[in-house]
Design an enzyme around this catalytic site. Sequence first.
Site, PDB file in Angstrom:
ATOM      1  N   GLU A 253       0.077  -8.642   2.627  1.00 42.93           N
ATOM      2  CA  GLU A 253       0.315  -7.932   1.789  1.00 42.93           C
ATOM      3  C   GLU A 253      -0.739  -7.784   0.834  1.00 42.93           C
ATOM      4  O   GLU A 253      -1.082  -6.869   0.139  1.00 42.93           O
ATOM      5  CB  GLU A 253       1.588  -7.789   1.191  1.00 42.93           C
ATOM      6  CG  GLU A 253       3.030  -7.850   2.008  1.00 42.93           C
ATOM      7  CD  GLU A 253       2.837  -6.450   3.028  1.00 42.93           C
ATOM      8  OE1 GLU A 253       2.639  -5.346   2.424  1.00 42.93           O
ATOM      9  OE2 GLU A 253       2.794  -6.701   4.220  1.00 42.93           O
TER      10      GLU A 253
ATOM     11  N   TRP B 126      -3.526  -5.927   2.169  1.00 39.48           N
ATOM     12  CA  TRP B 126      -3.381  -4.495   2.239  1.00 39.48           C
ATOM     13  C   TRP B 126      -3.946  -3.897   0.896  1.00 39.48           C
ATOM     14  O   TRP B 126      -4.356  -2.893   0.708  1.00 39.48           O
ATOM     15  CB  TRP B 126      -1.788  -4.124   2.395  1.00 39.48           C
ATOM     16  CG  TRP B 126      -1.281  -3.912   3.645  1.00 39.48           C
ATOM     17  CD1 TRP B 126      -0.582  -4.650   4.410  1.00 39.48           C
ATOM     18  CD2 TRP B 126      -1.743  -2.612   4.488  1.00 39.48           C
ATOM     19  NE1 TRP B 126      -0.304  -4.045   5.880  1.00 39.48           N
ATOM     20  CE2 TRP B 126      -1.044  -3.021   5.878  1.00 39.48           C
ATOM     21  CE3 TRP B 126      -2.397  -1.394   4.110  1.00 39.48           C
ATOM     22  CZ2 TRP B 126      -1.123  -1.946   7.042  1.00 39.48           C
ATOM     23  CZ3 TRP B 126      -2.574  -0.540   5.437  1.00 39.48           C
ATOM     24  CH2 TRP B 126      -1.844  -0.648   6.759  1.00 39.48           C
TER      25      TRP B 126
ATOM     26  N   TRP C 137       1.688  22.295   4.590  1.00 36.52           N
ATOM     27  CA  TRP C 137       2.557  21.805   3.809  1.00 36.52           C
ATOM     28  C   TRP C 137       3.541  22.781   2.927  1.00 36.52           C
ATOM     29  O   TRP C 137       2.868  23.993   2.795  1.00 36.52           O
ATOM     30  CB  TRP C 137       1.939  20.678   2.651  1.00 36.52           C
ATOM     31  CG  TRP C 137       1.488  19.832   3.233  1.00 36.52           C
ATOM     32  CD1 TRP C 137      -0.031  19.624   3.425  1.00 36.52           C
ATOM     33  CD2 TRP C 137       1.703  18.519   4.023  1.00 36.52           C
ATOM     34  NE1 TRP C 137      -0.514  18.536   4.052  1.00 36.52           N
ATOM     35  CE2 TRP C 137       0.561  17.840   4.567  1.00 36.52           C
ATOM     36  CE3 TRP C 137       3.096  18.314   4.546  1.00 36.52           C
ATOM     37  CZ2 TRP C 137       0.731  16.647   5.380  1.00 36.52           C
ATOM     38  CZ3 TRP C 137       3.326  17.196   5.231  1.00 36.52           C
ATOM     39  CH2 TRP C 137       2.036  16.205   5.485  1.00 36.52           C
TER      40      TRP C 137
ATOM     41  N   ASN D 109       9.725  -1.770  -1.019  1.00 40.08           N
ATOM     42  CA  ASN D 109       8.289  -0.932  -0.258  1.00 40.08           C
ATOM     43  C   ASN D 109       8.992  -0.255   1.053  1.00 40.08           C
ATOM     44  O   ASN D 109       8.571   0.926   1.196  1.00 40.08           O
ATOM     45  CB  ASN D 109       7.646  -1.933   0.270  1.00 40.08           C
ATOM     46  CG  ASN D 109       6.377  -1.701   1.278  1.00 40.08           C
ATOM     47  OD1 ASN D 109       5.643  -0.701   0.759  1.00 40.08           O
ATOM     48  ND2 ASN D 109       6.419  -2.155   2.483  1.00 40.08           N
TER      49      ASN D 109
ATOM     50  N   TRP E  17       2.361  16.051   0.135  1.00 38.86           N
ATOM     51  CA  TRP E  17       2.361  14.357  -0.076  1.00 38.86           C
ATOM     52  C   TRP E  17       1.799  14.210  -1.250  1.00 38.86           C
ATOM     53  O   TRP E  17       2.482  13.333  -2.139  1.00 38.86           O
ATOM     54  CB  TRP E  17       1.551  13.652   0.957  1.00 38.86           C
ATOM     55  CG  TRP E  17       0.346  13.932   1.153  1.00 38.86           C
ATOM     56  CD1 TRP E  17      -0.219  14.962   2.078  1.00 38.86           C
ATOM     57  CD2 TRP E  17      -0.934  13.534   0.447  1.00 38.86           C
ATOM     58  NE1 TRP E  17      -1.588  15.057   2.011  1.00 38.86           N
ATOM     59  CE2 TRP E  17      -1.991  14.125   0.839  1.00 38.86           C
ATOM     60  CE3 TRP E  17      -1.182  12.817  -0.646  1.00 38.86           C
ATOM     61  CZ2 TRP E  17      -3.371  13.922   0.439  1.00 38.86           C
ATOM     62  CZ3 TRP E  17      -2.440  12.386  -0.882  1.00 38.86           C
ATOM     63  CH2 TRP E  17      -3.534  13.137  -0.586  1.00 38.86           C
TER      64      TRP E  17
ATOM     65  N   TRP F  46       1.047   6.951   0.377  1.00 42.67           N
ATOM     66  CA  TRP F  46       1.575   8.464   0.586  1.00 42.67           C
ATOM     67  C   TRP F  46       0.519   8.941   1.756  1.00 42.67           C
ATOM     68  O   TRP F  46       1.275   9.668   2.544  1.00 42.67           O
ATOM     69  CB  TRP F  46       1.168   9.399  -0.541  1.00 42.67           C
ATOM     70  CG  TRP F  46       2.513   9.177  -1.400  1.00 42.67           C
ATOM     71  CD1 TRP F  46       2.728   8.283  -2.456  1.00 42.67           C
ATOM     72  CD2 TRP F  46       3.676   9.770  -1.219  1.00 42.67           C
ATOM     73  NE1 TRP F  46       4.001   8.319  -3.162  1.00 42.67           N
ATOM     74  CE2 TRP F  46       4.692   9.261  -2.411  1.00 42.67           C
ATOM     75  CE3 TRP F  46       4.214  10.751  -0.381  1.00 42.67           C
ATOM     76  CZ2 TRP F  46       5.824   9.914  -2.332  1.00 42.67           C
ATOM     77  CZ3 TRP F  46       5.508  11.299  -0.430  1.00 42.67           C
ATOM     78  CH2 TRP F  46       6.203  10.920  -1.278  1.00 42.67           C
TER      79      TRP F  46
HETATM   80  C1  LIG Z   1       4.486   5.814  -0.602  1.00 44.80           C
HETATM   81  C2  LIG Z   1       4.013   4.382  -1.303  1.00 44.80           C
HETATM   82  C3  LIG Z   1       3.652   4.419  -2.488  1.00 44.80           C
HETATM   83  C4  LIG Z   1       3.278   3.158  -3.155  1.00 44.80           C
HETATM   84  N1  LIG Z   1       2.797   3.020  -4.370  1.00 44.80           N
HETATM   85  C5  LIG Z   1       2.392   1.886  -4.869  1.00 44.80           C
HETATM   86  C6  LIG Z   1       2.061   1.798  -6.471  1.00 44.80           C
HETATM   87  O1  LIG Z   1       1.730   2.758  -6.926  1.00 44.80           O
HETATM   88  N2  LIG Z   1       1.801   0.622  -6.837  1.00 44.80           N
HETATM   89  C7  LIG Z   1       1.942  -0.697  -6.164  1.00 44.80           C
HETATM   90  O2  LIG Z   1       1.500  -1.825  -6.632  1.00 44.80           O
HETATM   91  N3  LIG Z   1       1.910  -0.533  -4.654  1.00 44.80           N
HETATM   92  C8  LIG Z   1       2.517   0.658  -4.091  1.00 44.80           C
HETATM   93  N4  LIG Z   1       3.066   1.038  -2.998  1.00 44.80           N
HETATM   94  C9  LIG Z   1       2.901  -0.566  -2.113  1.00 44.80           C
HETATM   95  C10 LIG Z   1       4.256  -1.494  -2.221  1.00 44.80           C
HETATM   96  O3  LIG Z   1       5.456  -0.532  -1.880  1.00 44.80           O
HETATM   97  C11 LIG Z   1       4.501  -2.156  -3.335  1.00 44.80           C
HETATM   98  O4  LIG Z   1       3.279  -2.734  -3.674  1.00 44.80           O
HETATM   99  C12 LIG Z   1       5.648  -3.273  -3.304  1.00 44.80           C
HETATM  100  O5  LIG Z   1       6.804  -2.503  -3.041  1.00 44.80           O
HETATM  101  C13 LIG Z   1       5.872  -3.891  -4.631  1.00 44.80           C
HETATM  102  O6  LIG Z   1       6.805  -4.964  -4.558  1.00 44.80           O
HETATM  103  P1  LIG Z   1       6.544  -6.335  -4.482  1.00 44.80           P
HETATM  104  O7  LIG Z   1       5.744  -6.671  -5.975  1.00 44.80           O
HETATM  105  O8  LIG Z   1       7.800  -7.278  -4.559  1.00 44.80           O
HETATM  106  O9  LIG Z   1       5.907  -6.520  -3.385  1.00 44.80           O
HETATM  107  P2  LIG Z   1       5.574  -7.885  -2.325  1.00 44.80           P
HETATM  108  O10 LIG Z   1       6.146  -7.487  -1.181  1.00 44.80           O
HETATM  109  O11 LIG Z   1       6.132  -9.439  -2.843  1.00 44.80           O
HETATM  110  O12 LIG Z   1       4.181  -7.954  -2.100  1.00 44.80           O
HETATM  111  C14 LIG Z   1       3.149  -8.590  -2.956  1.00 44.80           C
HETATM  112  C15 LIG Z   1       2.054  -7.727  -3.693  1.00 44.80           C
HETATM  113  O13 LIG Z   1       1.479  -6.997  -2.348  1.00 44.80           O
HETATM  114  C16 LIG Z   1       0.853  -5.818  -2.839  1.00 44.80           C
HETATM  115  N5  LIG Z   1       1.390  -4.816  -1.883  1.00 44.80           N
HETATM  116  C17 LIG Z   1       2.433  -4.988  -1.120  1.00 44.80           C
HETATM  117  N6  LIG Z   1       2.545  -3.932  -0.409  1.00 44.80           N
HETATM  118  C18 LIG Z   1       1.486  -3.216  -0.245  1.00 44.80           C
HETATM  119  C19 LIG Z   1       1.141  -1.982   0.193  1.00 44.80           C
HETATM  120  N7  LIG Z   1       1.591  -1.546   1.248  1.00 44.80           N
HETATM  121  N8  LIG Z   1       0.044  -1.532  -0.334  1.00 44.80           N
HETATM  122  C20 LIG Z   1      -0.792  -2.023  -1.289  1.00 44.80           C
HETATM  123  N9  LIG Z   1      -0.444  -3.088  -1.957  1.00 44.80           N
HETATM  124  C21 LIG Z   1       0.652  -3.692  -1.365  1.00 44.80           C
HETATM  125  C22 LIG Z   1       1.399  -5.403  -4.075  1.00 44.80           C
HETATM  126  O14 LIG Z   1       0.516  -5.493  -5.171  1.00 44.80           O
HETATM  127  C23 LIG Z   1       2.676  -6.473  -4.262  1.00 44.80           C
HETATM  128  O15 LIG Z   1       3.087  -6.817  -5.570  1.00 44.80           O
HETATM  129  C24 LIG Z   1       3.569   1.915  -2.296  1.00 44.80           C
HETATM  130  C25 LIG Z   1       3.551   1.947  -0.956  1.00 44.80           C
HETATM  131  C26 LIG Z   1       4.183   3.491  -0.404  1.00 44.80           C
HETATM  132  C27 LIG Z   1       4.781   3.297   0.992  1.00 44.80           C
END
Ligand SMILES: Cc1cc2nc3c(=O)[nH]c(=O)nc-3n(C[C@H](O)[C@H](O)[C@H](O)COP(=O)(O)OP(=O)(O)OC[C@H]3O[C@@H](n4cnc5c(N)ncnc54)[C@H](O)[C@@H]3O)c2cc1C
Length: 481
Positions: free
Chosen positions: A288, A291, A320, A355, A373, A396
């Site tokens: 993650e 990512w 859209w 997420n 979107w 998105w």
């Molecule tokens: C439509 C959509 C919009 C999103 N918008 C954002 C946003 O504005 N800001 C944001 O930080 N994340 C965003 N995410 C990614 C992800 O959903 C969140 O980072 C995550 O839910 C944060 O929860 P956590 O800290 O418990 O994550 P954990 O699962 O504990 O992951 C650890 C860290 O990894 C990073 N991470 C995890 N998943 C992703 C991912 N898919 N893409 C990029 N980084 C990731 C984050 O920094 C997160 O804090 C988005 C995902 C989607 C599908």
Amino acid sequence: MAAADSQRILVWLRNDLRLRDNPALYHAAEAGQGVVAVYVLCENFIERHSTAPARLDFVRRHLVQLQADLAERNIPLVLLRVRRADDIPHQLLTLARREGCHSLYFNAEYPLDELDRDRDVAEHFRRHDRHYKRFHDRVILPPGQVRNGQGEPYQVFTAFKRRWLQLARELPMVPHGLPAVQPDTLGQVGDAGVPLEALFQGIHLKDLSALWPAGEEEALRRLAEFADGPIHDYKNRRDLPAEAGTSTLSPYLAVGSLSPRQCLNAALTANEGRWDEGSDGVTTWISELVWRDFYQHVTVDFPQVCKNRPLQSHTDGFPWRSDEDDLNRWRRGETGIPIVDAAMRQLLETGWMHNRLRMIVAMFLTKNLRIDWRQGERWFMSQLIDGDFAANNGGWQWSASTGTDAAPYFRIFNPVTQSERFDPDGRFIRKYIPELAKVSSRQIHQPPPVSGYPAPMVDLKASRKETIALFQQLNGSPSKG
Ligand SMILES: Cc1cc2nc3c(=O)[nH]c(=O)nc-3n(C[C@H](O)[C@H](O)[C@H](O)COP(=O)(O)OP(=O)(O)OC[C@H]3O[C@@H](n4cnc5c(N)ncnc54)[C@H](O)[C@@H]3O)c2cc1C
């Protein structure tokens, strides 16, 4: 006030609101000649980027702590407020002159607006015989470093990750410590800048301090707690929104009270230094973090994503829909699809969304309601306490099948099936939709008529079929399978 020929360094803090592992601050302090820190609030950026009131308040609360913590190291924090980004170069140079700072240090930010802003500032400083230095703290590997054999950027995550792992494991991952204490004779900046109350005056703020306490101590505490146990179960629990299975560190990473390197370091320590074996939970969590880096790289390598454009240009012509009433029902969590509504209400109440749910609601908006979107992207930014352009745009565009390594257009999540799978007993749904409290676990994903709760606003099967057919008509669309 400092002498004009002083060798102080001005450190411009942005989304790096911490003392530890902050390269710009650390290196400025190492020089030992005195440091002045500055934070600039730009009204135009807040409007253009739809920054959420919850995120702004989170920043405000971080600044309160940061000002106190920096003062203990004899580093004053000056707060500036400007109307437009064009005002920033002049304001920073004036401050640098006034405080006798010969150089400006800052950590890079990668979206186009931020890159343009920083180029203008750097150019202004150069023109006036001052230096600047740019560091990288927002990512583990800076954009431009992860390239394929032809020197090109990756568009597919798994290939990016493979190369990323090869490169990252060669690097020392020990985070920087605290910045050195500065000589106390240099700590005064008189009446430069504005007080904290004035910095946010007239700006809409939303206080979510009970859920999201501010500061790097809190961020490090959460990281340590997660790395001490839950991380090992991450692979099994990360998709279950009713459980506390993820780290919830994203708000802290977004404003930079935590660095991704600190996260990686904690994960590696929890896994005895192993990167891609050992604890499944740890290796999945490291993915993650990759990512996160990936999407930051995408904003630099494919700047069209910063201009409201899809990454895959052939999707530019997708029809859209624009429907304010439908959009509002989605925003308010009144679509009649319980998992979508619970998720949207979680966002409104907590400034955060799980997420798995972000993917479900984004697919629902783009593939079932067929709404643009970019409308969803903007709404998320206006509500999320962890709003981050790169991750949000990446998420998105993935959901809309317009981005890098995006979900194929024909693989559309069914929100009811997702709900049955990831919230099997409806615990998460009941938490956010009290109207459904008495509906059985079997029925809660697709409830019978319940007073006060709307019927589904769209036929999931028919809308899915229609969207797939429209995608198939796009020129250059990849064929199914
Ligand atoms: C439509 C959509 C919009 C999103 N918008 C954002 C946003 O504005 N800001 C944001 O930080 N994340 C965003 N995410 C990614 C992800 O959903 C969140 O980072 C995550 O839910 C944060 O929860 P956590 O800290 O418990 O994550 P954990 O699962 O504990 O992951 C650890 C860290 O990894 C990073 N991470 C995890 N998943 C992703 C991912 N898919 N893409 C990029 N980084 C990731 C984050 O920094 C997160 O804090 C988005 C995902 C989607 C599908």
